[in-house]
Design an enzyme around this catalytic site. Sequence first.
Site, PDB file in Angstrom:
ATOM      1  N   CYS A  37       0.854  -1.420  -0.245  1.00  0.00           N
ATOM      2  CA  CYS A  37       0.175   0.507   0.039  1.00  0.00           C
ATOM      3  C   CYS A  37       1.043   1.385  -0.253  1.00  0.00           C
ATOM      4  CB  CYS A  37      -0.907  -0.376   1.379  1.00  0.00           C
ATOM      5  SG  CYS A  37      -1.727   1.377   1.424  1.00  0.00           S
ATOM      6  N   THR A  40      -0.279   3.996   3.366  1.00  0.00           N
ATOM      7  CA  THR A  40      -0.120   3.066   4.461  1.00  0.00           C
ATOM      8  C   THR A  40       1.405   2.388   4.924  1.00  0.00           C
ATOM      9  OG1 THR A  40      -2.720   3.099   4.537  1.00  0.00           O
ATOM     10  CG2 THR A  40      -1.186   2.350   6.408  1.00  0.00           C
ATOM     11  N   HIS A  43       3.730   4.961   6.146  1.00  0.00           N
ATOM     12  CA  HIS A  43       3.969   5.599   6.990  1.00  0.00           C
ATOM     13  C   HIS A  43       3.979   5.032   7.556  1.00  0.00           C
ATOM     14  CE1 HIS A  43       2.451   9.676   5.208  1.00  0.00           C
ATOM     15  NE2 HIS A  43       1.377   8.502   4.043  1.00  0.00           N
ATOM     16  N   HIS A  62      -0.565  -5.543   4.654  1.00  0.00           N
ATOM     17  CA  HIS A  62      -2.484  -5.423   4.470  1.00  0.00           C
ATOM     18  C   HIS A  62      -3.198  -5.899   3.436  1.00  0.00           C
ATOM     19  CE1 HIS A  62      -2.356  -1.235   4.121  1.00  0.00           C
ATOM     20  NE2 HIS A  62      -3.756  -1.286   3.433  1.00  0.00           N
ATOM     21  N   GLU A  63      -2.047  -6.068   2.583  1.00  0.00           N
ATOM     22  CA  GLU A  63      -3.138  -6.045   0.831  1.00  0.00           C
ATOM     23  C   GLU A  63      -2.781  -7.534   0.447  1.00  0.00           C
ATOM     24  OE1 GLU A  63      -2.119  -3.510  -2.339  1.00  0.00           O
ATOM     25  OE2 GLU A  63      -2.527  -1.555  -1.289  1.00  0.00           O
ATOM     26  N   ASP A 170      -3.481  13.526 -11.945  1.00  0.00           N
ATOM     27  CA  ASP A 170      -2.331  14.275 -11.569  1.00  0.00           C
ATOM     28  C   ASP A 170      -1.498  14.567 -11.461  1.00  0.00           C
ATOM     29  OD1 ASP A 170      -1.940  11.043  -9.283  1.00  0.00           O
ATOM     30  OD2 ASP A 170      -0.110  11.916 -10.461  1.00  0.00           O
ATOM     31  N   ARG A 175       0.798   8.283 -14.482  1.00  0.00           N
ATOM     32  CA  ARG A 175       0.003   8.376 -13.859  1.00  0.00           C
ATOM     33  C   ARG A 175      -1.322   8.851 -14.687  1.00  0.00           C
ATOM     34  NH1 ARG A 175       0.787   7.368  -6.986  1.00  0.00           N
ATOM     35  NH2 ARG A 175       2.237   6.340  -7.470  1.00  0.00           N
TER      36      ARG A 175
END
Length: 338
Positions: A37, A40, A43, A62-63, A170, A175
């Site tokens: 991620c 997150t 961080h 967490h993914e 963006d 991107r």
Amino acid sequence: MKAAILEQPGVLRVQEVEVPSIKSDEVLLKVQVASICNATDNHIYHGDFDGYHDFYPQVLGHEVAGEVIQVGSDVTDIQLGEIIALYTPRGAFCEYTVVRPTDDLWVRVPESIPVRIRSLVEMFHGAYVSAVHPAQIKPHETVLIVGQGPLGLTAAATAKLTAHQVLTVDVHAFRVKKSLEIGADAAYNRAEMTTDEIVQAVKDATGGKGADVVVMCISEDRSSERDAFDMAIKALRQRGRITGLFVDAKGIENNHRLNPRLLLRKEATFAHTLNQVYGSQADELKAFQFAVDKVAEGKINFDAFVTHEIDFSELEYGLDLCVNHMNEAIKVVLYPDR
């Protein structure tokens, strides 16, 4: 098993730890693939996450997606051998992780979805379930997505399933190009266009009225003027709707500015989650599964998101890619058994 343990901010070590045991209401997942991620995980790594991941040590990530290899005696809704994906607060950069079906928002992943993108479907939890679906987009409406990182791209791709047109913004050329690749009708580069030019382009694309819905998908405003929210409100039609996603990070409130008069004059509906459309976890799971099934049907091009594939030894390199090389990285996926 191998696990990438963040002992303290900036100190990440791959260690051998015990395979977790499960309780009667849990299942054990053999991790096939996990993904970084961009916001997150960085961080947490740098020690400036402001919330529930602000503790050390922890297994990072967490993914995650994988195969259910053990099922607790009280679990009835997940079967042995199923492939599932989820946001796990118990760590994803490991060989095995525990899932709590009654607490975690998880989804079945069809085997037709390639392994390399299975963990990416977790992003529907934030982008689709939390922002796009609650906005209740109508088929005749125009949606403006500000920010085309992974969640912004996911929001754009899912909004496109319903909206008449999807416009995106963006500051990174890579991107902007990716946004068009996954189906945006127009994508504007904030590094090359002024706020007024982008607002005018949105009005030109909507017959002068402005976007019906704006989805803000930025945690940090990377424009030199820090005026992303002002730009979004200017580009919104009268009585339009604004929703969005964010990551709680320390000091992030100093990175944005917003003229409240613009918001008031537009009489905009502005909320993190616009409409409370979910009566239960089952309703959320239904929306989550809908989005994942669209990947299986080829309606959402998640393959275009994956720019790098790594193993445990390259994890810190992968984290760096996500924050310092935004013109070459979108999603970095990790294989624990590679």
